[in-house]
Design an enzyme around this catalytic site. Structure first.
Site, PDB file in Angstrom:
ATOM      1  CG  HIS A   1     -16.200 100.468  61.991  1.00 33.41           C
ATOM      2  ND1 HIS A   1     -16.748  99.469  62.757  1.00 33.41           N
ATOM      3  CD2 HIS A   1     -15.753  99.859  60.849  1.00 33.41           C
ATOM      4  CE1 HIS A   1     -16.649  98.317  62.114  1.00 33.41           C
ATOM      5  NE2 HIS A   1     -16.052  98.530  60.951  1.00 33.41           N
TER       6      HIS A   1
ATOM      7  CE  LYS B   1      -8.832  94.552  54.322  1.00 34.93           C
ATOM      8  NZ  LYS B   1     -10.029  94.107  55.059  1.00 34.93           N
TER       9      LYS B   1
ATOM     10  CB  CYS C   1     -16.466  99.521  56.917  1.00 35.55           C
ATOM     11  SG  CYS C   1     -15.545  98.194  57.686  1.00 35.55           S
TER      12      CYS C   1
ATOM     13  CB  THR D   1     -29.166  85.855  53.711  1.00 33.69           C
ATOM     14  OG1 THR D   1     -27.904  85.318  53.263  1.00 33.69           O
ATOM     15  CG2 THR D   1     -30.289  85.315  52.857  1.00 33.69           C
ATOM     16  N   GLY D   2     -27.058  88.590  54.355  1.00 32.45           N
ATOM     17  CA  GLY D   2     -26.073  89.036  55.339  1.00 32.45           C
ATOM     18  C   GLY D   2     -26.361  90.440  55.849  1.00 32.45           C
TER      19      GLY D   2
HETATM   20  N1  LIG Z   1     -20.159  94.323  57.833  1.00 30.59           N
HETATM   21  C1  LIG Z   1     -19.520  95.421  57.447  1.00 30.59           C
HETATM   22  O1  LIG Z   1     -19.456  96.442  58.164  1.00 30.59           O
HETATM   23  C2  LIG Z   1     -18.853  95.453  56.103  1.00 30.59           C
HETATM   24  C3  LIG Z   1     -18.378  96.669  55.644  1.00 30.59           C
HETATM   25  C4  LIG Z   1     -17.712  96.724  54.416  1.00 30.59           C
HETATM   26  C5  LIG Z   1     -17.564  95.580  53.684  1.00 30.59           C
HETATM   27  N2  LIG Z   1     -18.046  94.394  54.153  1.00 30.59           N
HETATM   28  C6  LIG Z   1     -17.829  93.205  53.325  1.00 30.59           C
HETATM   29  O2  LIG Z   1     -19.077  92.742  52.831  1.00 30.59           O
HETATM   30  C7  LIG Z   1     -19.071  91.319  52.762  1.00 30.59           C
HETATM   31  C8  LIG Z   1     -20.279  90.777  53.532  1.00 30.59           C
HETATM   32  O3  LIG Z   1     -20.231  91.243  54.852  1.00 30.59           O
HETATM   33  P1  LIG Z   1     -21.458  91.030  55.859  1.00 30.59           P
HETATM   34  O4  LIG Z   1     -21.089  91.821  57.042  1.00 30.59           O
HETATM   35  O5  LIG Z   1     -22.762  91.259  55.188  1.00 30.59           O
HETATM   36  O6  LIG Z   1     -21.316  89.448  56.186  1.00 30.59           O
HETATM   37  P2  LIG Z   1     -22.421  88.416  56.672  1.00 30.59           P
HETATM   38  O7  LIG Z   1     -23.437  89.047  57.536  1.00 30.59           O
HETATM   39  O8  LIG Z   1     -21.631  87.281  57.229  1.00 30.59           O
HETATM   40  O9  LIG Z   1     -23.135  87.946  55.320  1.00 30.59           O
HETATM   41  C9  LIG Z   1     -22.473  87.190  54.355  1.00 30.59           C
HETATM   42  C10 LIG Z   1     -23.368  86.962  53.156  1.00 30.59           C
HETATM   43  O10 LIG Z   1     -22.627  86.260  52.166  1.00 30.59           O
HETATM   44  C11 LIG Z   1     -23.292  85.035  51.844  1.00 30.59           C
HETATM   45  N3  LIG Z   1     -22.312  83.998  51.579  1.00 30.59           N
HETATM   46  C12 LIG Z   1     -21.309  83.584  52.387  1.00 30.59           C
HETATM   47  N4  LIG Z   1     -20.619  82.580  51.789  1.00 30.59           N
HETATM   48  C13 LIG Z   1     -21.191  82.371  50.579  1.00 30.59           C
HETATM   49  C14 LIG Z   1     -20.944  81.476  49.501  1.00 30.59           C
HETATM   50  N5  LIG Z   1     -19.950  80.594  49.537  1.00 30.59           N
HETATM   51  N6  LIG Z   1     -21.752  81.543  48.416  1.00 30.59           N
HETATM   52  C15 LIG Z   1     -22.764  82.434  48.369  1.00 30.59           C
HETATM   53  N7  LIG Z   1     -23.049  83.314  49.352  1.00 30.59           N
HETATM   54  C16 LIG Z   1     -22.278  83.273  50.454  1.00 30.59           C
HETATM   55  C17 LIG Z   1     -24.115  84.710  53.059  1.00 30.59           C
HETATM   56  O11 LIG Z   1     -25.146  83.810  52.699  1.00 30.59           O
HETATM   57  P3  LIG Z   1     -25.758  82.742  53.756  1.00 30.59           P
HETATM   58  O12 LIG Z   1     -26.685  83.528  54.632  1.00 30.59           O
HETATM   59  O13 LIG Z   1     -26.463  81.780  52.885  1.00 30.59           O
HETATM   60  O14 LIG Z   1     -24.608  82.165  54.511  1.00 30.59           O
HETATM   61  C18 LIG Z   1     -24.593  86.110  53.447  1.00 30.59           C
HETATM   62  O15 LIG Z   1     -25.666  86.485  52.613  1.00 30.59           O
HETATM   63  C19 LIG Z   1     -17.711  90.873  53.317  1.00 30.59           C
HETATM   64  O16 LIG Z   1     -16.826  90.661  52.245  1.00 30.59           O
HETATM   65  C20 LIG Z   1     -17.263  92.049  54.135  1.00 30.59           C
HETATM   66  O17 LIG Z   1     -15.856  92.139  54.231  1.00 30.59           O
HETATM   67  C21 LIG Z   1     -18.697  94.305  55.329  1.00 30.59           C
END
Ligand SMILES: NC(=O)c1ccc[n+]([C@@H]2O[C@H](COP(=O)([O-])OP(=O)(O)OC[C@H]3O[C@@H](n4cnc5c(N)ncnc54)[C@H](OP(=O)(O)O)[C@@H]3O)[C@@H](O)[C@H]2O)c1
Length: 354
Positions: A248, A219, A133, A14-15
């Site tokens: 970015h 990192k 990223c 969902t993220g």
């Molecule tokens: N955004 C970027 O550009 C990017 C790039 C590289 C890596 N990342 C990494 O990818 C990961 C996710 O990033 P995002 O940008 O997609 O974040 P996000 O939009 O905040 O989404 C987070 C996701 O994780 C789920 N989640 C959070 N806490 C949880 C828990 N305790 N148990 C189960 N599910 C949980 C959320 O579910 P709910 O909707 O139910 O809260 C949601 O599906 C992070 O570790 C981030 O560092 C992100």
């Protein structure tokens, strides 16, 4: 020869990254069966559309990973540290988008265009890590240079979009801009950033460490050295959050061992996979986050040889952090595994029983 379909789960569906993973698996017609979409208890029973089907979100906390062959994890490092390990113990192969395992010796840190060769055997950890990223586009540019001219040092200044902090990061940027435009009396929340991001730049991303650098800056160095197999490469960075929704950017200064011209660099990058090079001959011929939008390419421009040091150059790189920096890289890892079939992708337990 594998006859049965590879069953896949997405944790964090969902993220921001999870959403893009779903879109890319569908768009690129990756030959796997998506059997589970997982998130926190807040999202259980929400509906997700995939390939004309509706999947209901299940709780990651209680999901049985022995039912899938492979799981993408993008639900944060602390979640991966518990549940990706649980999934790996249940026999699934993990492609992890978080920072949890990137520097572990038994876990490859993969950028398919750079070090796909490391996928020859199933990792001992059963985890393949997706790099940070900002690191991915930089190593995509450095690798072709490194092949012809050893690198001595890399200095990077990043300009990172709000979506790097997920969906709540985007919401906070919007709220912070509204706060200024509408002159709101009560300040908007800025939990995701070290200072309000609207009409601002924030020179601090992730945890501040004792030496004054942030974890995001650290990192960039350690991950680049691992991906490029260049343990002596000096990398130093300043990472800044900017009020941009997505993509970015980075200004990168590279010191090589021998002189290198902009023409040679442009040719190297034109020959490399999925890089768009901007000549910069006309004013405005450079990539920006708004120009790039949602893109599957690394965009590079402003390529300049240092006039006082012909072995060094500057360039400007822009890439979609959600795609290049996370979801696309993860999907391309899976595509590499499927095309090369270097090892049996089935759930370890099922493979052993078969
Ligand atoms: N955004 C970027 O550009 C990017 C790039 C590289 C890596 N990342 C990494 O990818 C990961 C996710 O990033 P995002 O940008 O997609 O974040 P996000 O939009 O905040 O989404 C987070 C996701 O994780 C789920 N989640 C959070 N806490 C949880 C828990 N305790 N148990 C189960 N599910 C949980 C959320 O579910 P709910 O909707 O139910 O809260 C949601 O599906 C992070 O570790 C981030 O560092 C992100």
């Amino acid at each position: 020869m594998q006859k049965d379909t590879i069953k896949v789960a997405i944790a964090g569906a969902t993220g921001a990254v999870g959403h893009e993973l779903l879109r890319l698996l569908e768009l690129r017609r990756v030959g796997v069966e998506l059997t589970a979409v997982l998130a926190s208890s807040r999202s259980v029973d929400k509906e997700v559309r995939f390939n004309g089907r509706t999947l209901r979100v299940q709780s990651l906390e209680t999901f049985d990973f022995s039912t899938v062959d492979l799981a993408f994890f993008s639900a944060g490092s602390s979640v991966s540290r518990v549940h990706a390990l649980r999934a790996a113990a249940a026999g699934a192969l993990i492609i992890d988008n978080t920072n949890a395992f990137r520097m572990d010796d038994d876990t490859p840190l993969l950028v398919p265009q750079v070090n796909a060769r490391e996928l020859r055997i199933r990792p001992a950890s059963s985890i393949i890590a997706n790099p940070n990223c900002s690191t991915i586009p930089v190593v995509r540019l450095l690798e072709p240079v490194l092949r012809i001219n050893p690198l001595r040092s890399v200095i990077a200044c990043t300009y990172q979009a709000a979506s790097g902090a997920g969906l709540t990061g985007l919401q906070e940027l919007d709220a912070s801009i509204r706060e200024v435009i509408e002159n709101q009396p009560s300040p908007a929340r800025h939990d995701r950033f070290a200072a309000p991001l609207g009409y601002n730049v924030v020179p601090s991303i992730d945890v501040l460490e004792e030496d004054g650098f942030t974890l995001e800056e650290r990192k960039m160095g350690q991950e680049s050295r691992k991906i490029l197999s260049a343990p002596a490469l000096h990398v130093s960075a300043t990472c800044v959050r900017v009020p941009v929704r997505n993509c970015h950017s980075a200004a990168v200064y590279v010191q090589c061992e021998r002189p290198i011209t902009p023409e040679a660099l442009r040719q190297l990058w034109r020959d490399a996979p999925e890089i768009r090079v901007y000549d910069g001959k006309e004013p405005g011929d450079f990539p920006t986050p708004r120009l790039v939008g949602s893109s599957d390419l690394v965009h590079v421009g402003r390529i300049r040889q240092d006039p006082e040091n012909p072995s060094a150059f500057w360039c400007w790189v822009v890439s979609d952090n959600i795609r290049i920096g996370a979801a696309l890289n993860a999907v391309q890892i899976l595509e590499t595994l499927l095309s090369q079939r270097p090892f049996d992708l089935r759930n370890n337990r099922r493979a052993i029983q078969a």
